[in-house]
Write a protein that holds these residues in place. Structure first.
Motif, PDB file in Angstrom:
ATOM      1  N   TRP A 209       0.735  -1.262  -0.072  1.00  0.00           N
ATOM      2  CA  TRP A 209       0.039  -0.002   0.078  1.00  0.00           C
ATOM      3  C   TRP A 209       0.842   1.322  -0.118  1.00  0.00           C
ATOM      4  N   ASP A 210       1.975   1.195   0.635  1.00  0.00           N
ATOM      5  CA  ASP A 210       2.584   2.440   0.921  1.00  0.00           C
ATOM      6  C   ASP A 210       3.488   2.547  -0.365  1.00  0.00           C
ATOM      7  N   LEU A 211       3.934   1.735  -0.994  1.00  0.00           N
ATOM      8  CA  LEU A 211       4.545   1.851  -2.276  1.00  0.00           C
ATOM      9  C   LEU A 211       3.732   2.372  -3.425  1.00  0.00           C
ATOM     10  N   GLU A 212       2.544   1.777  -3.319  1.00  0.00           N
ATOM     11  CA  GLU A 212       1.781   2.049  -4.376  1.00  0.00           C
ATOM     12  C   GLU A 212       1.132   3.699  -4.093  1.00  0.00           C
ATOM     13  N   SER A 213       1.002   3.982  -3.035  1.00  0.00           N
ATOM     14  CA  SER A 213       0.841   5.358  -2.575  1.00  0.00           C
ATOM     15  C   SER A 213       1.818   6.407  -2.935  1.00  0.00           C
ATOM     16  N   LYS A 214       3.117   6.129  -2.985  1.00  0.00           N
ATOM     17  CA  LYS A 214       4.288   6.686  -3.227  1.00  0.00           C
ATOM     18  C   LYS A 214       4.612   6.715  -4.854  1.00  0.00           C
ATOM     19  N   ARG A 215       4.051   5.670  -5.499  1.00  0.00           N
ATOM     20  CA  ARG A 215       4.007   5.823  -7.091  1.00  0.00           C
ATOM     21  C   ARG A 215       2.895   6.774  -7.492  1.00  0.00           C
ATOM     22  N   SER A 216       1.581   6.637  -6.948  1.00  0.00           N
ATOM     23  CA  SER A 216       0.472   7.372  -7.477  1.00  0.00           C
ATOM     24  C   SER A 216       0.491   8.893  -7.091  1.00  0.00           C
ATOM     25  N   GLY A 217       1.210   9.088  -5.850  1.00  0.00           N
ATOM     26  CA  GLY A 217       1.499  10.701  -5.016  1.00  0.00           C
ATOM     27  C   GLY A 217       0.063  10.751  -4.601  1.00  0.00           C
ATOM     28  N   LYS A 218      -0.591   9.586  -4.302  1.00  0.00           N
ATOM     29  CA  LYS A 218      -2.064   9.839  -3.727  1.00  0.00           C
ATOM     30  C   LYS A 218      -1.953   9.236  -2.334  1.00  0.00           C
ATOM     31  N   ARG A 219      -2.685   9.807  -1.276  1.00  0.00           N
ATOM     32  CA  ARG A 219      -2.648   9.173   0.080  1.00  0.00           C
ATOM     33  C   ARG A 219      -3.420   7.910   0.084  1.00  0.00           C
ATOM     34  N   VAL A 220      -3.090   6.945   1.014  1.00  0.00           N
ATOM     35  CA  VAL A 220      -3.810   5.580   0.817  1.00  0.00           C
ATOM     36  C   VAL A 220      -5.408   5.686   1.252  1.00  0.00           C
ATOM     37  N   TRP A 221      -5.887   6.624   2.085  1.00  0.00           N
ATOM     38  CA  TRP A 221      -7.322   6.641   2.048  1.00  0.00           C
ATOM     39  C   TRP A 221      -8.022   7.238   0.806  1.00  0.00           C
ATOM     40  N   GLU A 222      -7.142   7.852  -0.102  1.00  0.00           N
ATOM     41  CA  GLU A 222      -7.872   8.212  -1.307  1.00  0.00           C
ATOM     42  C   GLU A 222      -7.586   7.151  -2.514  1.00  0.00           C
ATOM     43  N   ILE A 223      -6.812   6.302  -2.265  1.00  0.00           N
ATOM     44  CA  ILE A 223      -6.781   5.167  -3.186  1.00  0.00           C
ATOM     45  C   ILE A 223      -7.790   4.254  -2.736  1.00  0.00           C
ATOM     46  N   ALA A 224      -7.967   4.156  -1.477  1.00  0.00           N
ATOM     47  CA  ALA A 224      -9.045   3.296  -0.962  1.00  0.00           C
ATOM     48  C   ALA A 224     -10.380   3.860  -1.093  1.00  0.00           C
ATOM     49  N   GLY A 225     -10.647   5.094  -1.431  1.00  0.00           N
ATOM     50  CA  GLY A 225     -11.910   5.657  -1.352  1.00  0.00           C
ATOM     51  C   GLY A 225     -12.589   5.790   0.145  1.00  0.00           C
ATOM     52  N   ILE A 226     -11.902   6.096   1.073  1.00  0.00           N
ATOM     53  CA  ILE A 226     -12.242   6.292   2.325  1.00  0.00           C
ATOM     54  C   ILE A 226     -12.336   7.817   2.620  1.00  0.00           C
ATOM     55  N   GLU A 227     -13.222   8.420   3.302  1.00  0.00           N
ATOM     56  CA  GLU A 227     -13.101   9.694   3.472  1.00  0.00           C
ATOM     57  C   GLU A 227     -12.709  10.069   4.880  1.00  0.00           C
ATOM     58  N   LEU A 228     -11.597  11.127   4.913  1.00  0.00           N
ATOM     59  CA  LEU A 228     -10.876  11.454   6.116  1.00  0.00           C
ATOM     60  C   LEU A 228     -11.817  12.078   7.065  1.00  0.00           C
ATOM     61  N   LYS A 229     -11.572  11.694   8.369  1.00  0.00           N
ATOM     62  CA  LYS A 229     -12.248  12.130   9.467  1.00  0.00           C
ATOM     63  C   LYS A 229     -11.454  12.254  10.825  1.00  0.00           C
ATOM     64  N   LYS A 230     -12.262  12.886  11.642  1.00  0.00           N
ATOM     65  CA  LYS A 230     -11.359  13.061  13.274  1.00  0.00           C
ATOM     66  C   LYS A 230     -11.387  11.594  13.662  1.00  0.00           C
ATOM     67  N   ILE A 231     -10.245  11.293  14.237  1.00  0.00           N
ATOM     68  CA  ILE A 231     -10.163   9.993  15.055  1.00  0.00           C
ATOM     69  C   ILE A 231      -9.695  10.500  16.438  1.00  0.00           C
ATOM     70  N   VAL A 232     -10.525   9.922  17.477  1.00  0.00           N
ATOM     71  CA  VAL A 232      -9.787   9.927  19.043  1.00  0.00           C
ATOM     72  C   VAL A 232      -9.654   8.770  19.493  1.00  0.00           C
ATOM     73  N   THR A 233      -8.342   8.778  19.800  1.00  0.00           N
ATOM     74  CA  THR A 233      -7.924   7.058  20.311  1.00  0.00           C
ATOM     75  C   THR A 233      -8.220   7.037  21.934  1.00  0.00           C
ATOM     76  N   VAL A 234      -8.165   5.817  22.228  1.00  0.00           N
ATOM     77  CA  VAL A 234      -8.157   5.382  23.566  1.00  0.00           C
ATOM     78  C   VAL A 234      -6.991   5.709  24.045  1.00  0.00           C
ATOM     79  N   THR A 235      -6.424   5.875  25.267  1.00  0.00           N
ATOM     80  CA  THR A 235      -5.336   5.669  25.859  1.00  0.00           C
ATOM     81  C   THR A 235      -5.299   4.440  26.719  1.00  0.00           C
ATOM     82  N   THR A 236      -4.465   3.566  26.825  1.00  0.00           N
ATOM     83  CA  THR A 236      -4.562   2.335  27.385  1.00  0.00           C
ATOM     84  C   THR A 236      -3.811   2.223  28.813  1.00  0.00           C
ATOM     85  N   ILE A 237      -4.287   1.809  29.800  1.00  0.00           N
ATOM     86  CA  ILE A 237      -3.499   1.402  30.913  1.00  0.00           C
ATOM     87  C   ILE A 237      -3.431   0.059  31.252  1.00  0.00           C
TER      88      ILE A 237
END
Length: 327
Positions: free
Chosen positions: A97-125
């Motif tokens: 995926w990373d190599l395909e992104s670098k070859r195409s100049g597109k971000r991976v989520w663009e190649i996959a057809g996925i919309e960018l959104k805000k992500i909030v992660t858990v913090t693990t204890i």
């Protein structure tokens, strides 16, 4: 120009020993696969699935088995047939995926057809000997709104009571990592509900959770070890309301996206998880996380240091990975 493949192993140190039910890590060993095409390099890392006895040696051996096919031009789709789900396939798939992104100049989520959104992660204890120690760690994470607490059958309610006393504001999920039996789940779940716990992840052992099919849980249940790949979704959907997608389990981003889309058709909630790792492991996980409801992307926050151009975190918000890192 033909692709050149290299593979090496690394070891990263946690801030403190990281404990879950039945397991402790004093370091995080992983493999890193690199695919070079001229001046372009695609990378992927994997820790593997410890409860399936994957090791660095076994993953390296799997990568070496298919190296000839990869350098000859095998695609991500081909890889699904060349290797089973697991860490080796994940590292290779993410590097492709990373190599395909670098070859195409597109971000991976663009190649996959996925919309960018805000992500909030858990913090693990991770687990500690005493509830008060876990509460101290929770108090130190005051700027992080979502906590995931590792538990087993040793005083789980007392541990959440201690954490809740210092973090009344936090959204709390718990991860039992197969550490309870069914009677313990029935005992602990209502008490966890009363403490405001929003989700219980993998309370029962894989293969010993059929009783969940007739259980009315007061709290959302998420299957992790009980749902490795898409072929296990149907059974999991009868036992859990949410499933945890991890690239090391699914064997990479390609199948992880497929699992997410299949699960949505079955009205399952989606959690994005990881086995741990650096920002290089979090970056492809971030992409499938764009399809998920709940996110566990805090691997680098558990380490003493991270890779160059690492993912940025602010109060739990995960920034998209930089091009210099991956994808």
């Amino acid at each position: 120009m033909s692709i050149q493949l290299s593979i090496h192993q690394e070891e990263w140190s946690p801030i403190r020993p990281f404990r879950i039910a039945g397991m402790e890590w004093n370091s995080f060993p992983m493999i890193v696969v690199e695919l070079q095409d001229g001046h372009l390099v695609g990378r992927g890392e994997a820790m593997g699935i410890f409860y399936f006895n994957e090791t660095l040696a076994s993953m390296i051996a799997q990568v070496e088995e298919v190296t000839e096919r990869i350098v000859a031009g095998a695609t991500r789709t081909d890889l699904l047939d060349l290797l089973p789900p697991g860490g080796a396939r994940s590292a290779l798939d993410c590097a492709l995926w990373d190599l395909e992104s670098k070859r195409s100049g597109k971000r991976v989520w663009e190649i996959a057809g996925i919309e960018l959104k805000k992500i909030v992660t858990v913090t693990t204890i991770g687990m500690e000997d005493e509830p008060e120690t876990m509460a101290k760690h929770a108090a130190a994470l005051a700027n992080y709104p979502v906590l995931k607490i590792k538990l087993d059958a040793d005083r789980p309610v007392e541990r959440i009571e201690a954490i809740r006393s210092v973090r009344p504001d936090a959204t709390i999920a718990i991860d039992v990592n197969q550490g309870w039996n069914f009677d313990q789940l029935k005992e602990f779940a209502p008490r966890m509900k009363a403490l405001g716990v929003s989700m219980i992840e993998q309370p029962l052992p894989r293969g010993e959770d059929e009783e969940l099919e007739s259980y009315e849980s007061p709290i959302l249940l998420c299957g992790d070890e009980s749902c490795i790949h898409g072929g296990e979704l149907e059974v999991a959907s009868n036992r859990y309301q949410m499933i945890n997608i991890k690239l090391d389990k699914s064997g990479g981003l390609t199948h992880a996206i497929e699992i997410a889309r299949q699960a949505k058709k079955q009205d399952l909630g989606l959690m994005l998880g990881t086995m741990g790792g650096t920002s290089l492991g979090m970056a492809p996980s971030f992409v499938v996380g764009l399809l998920c409801d709940f996110h566990d992307l805090d691997g680098p926050l558990l380490l003493t240091n991270d890779r160059s151009f690492g993912i940025k975190y602010k109060d739990g918000v995960v920034e998209p990975p930089l091009r210099n890192l991956w994808g």
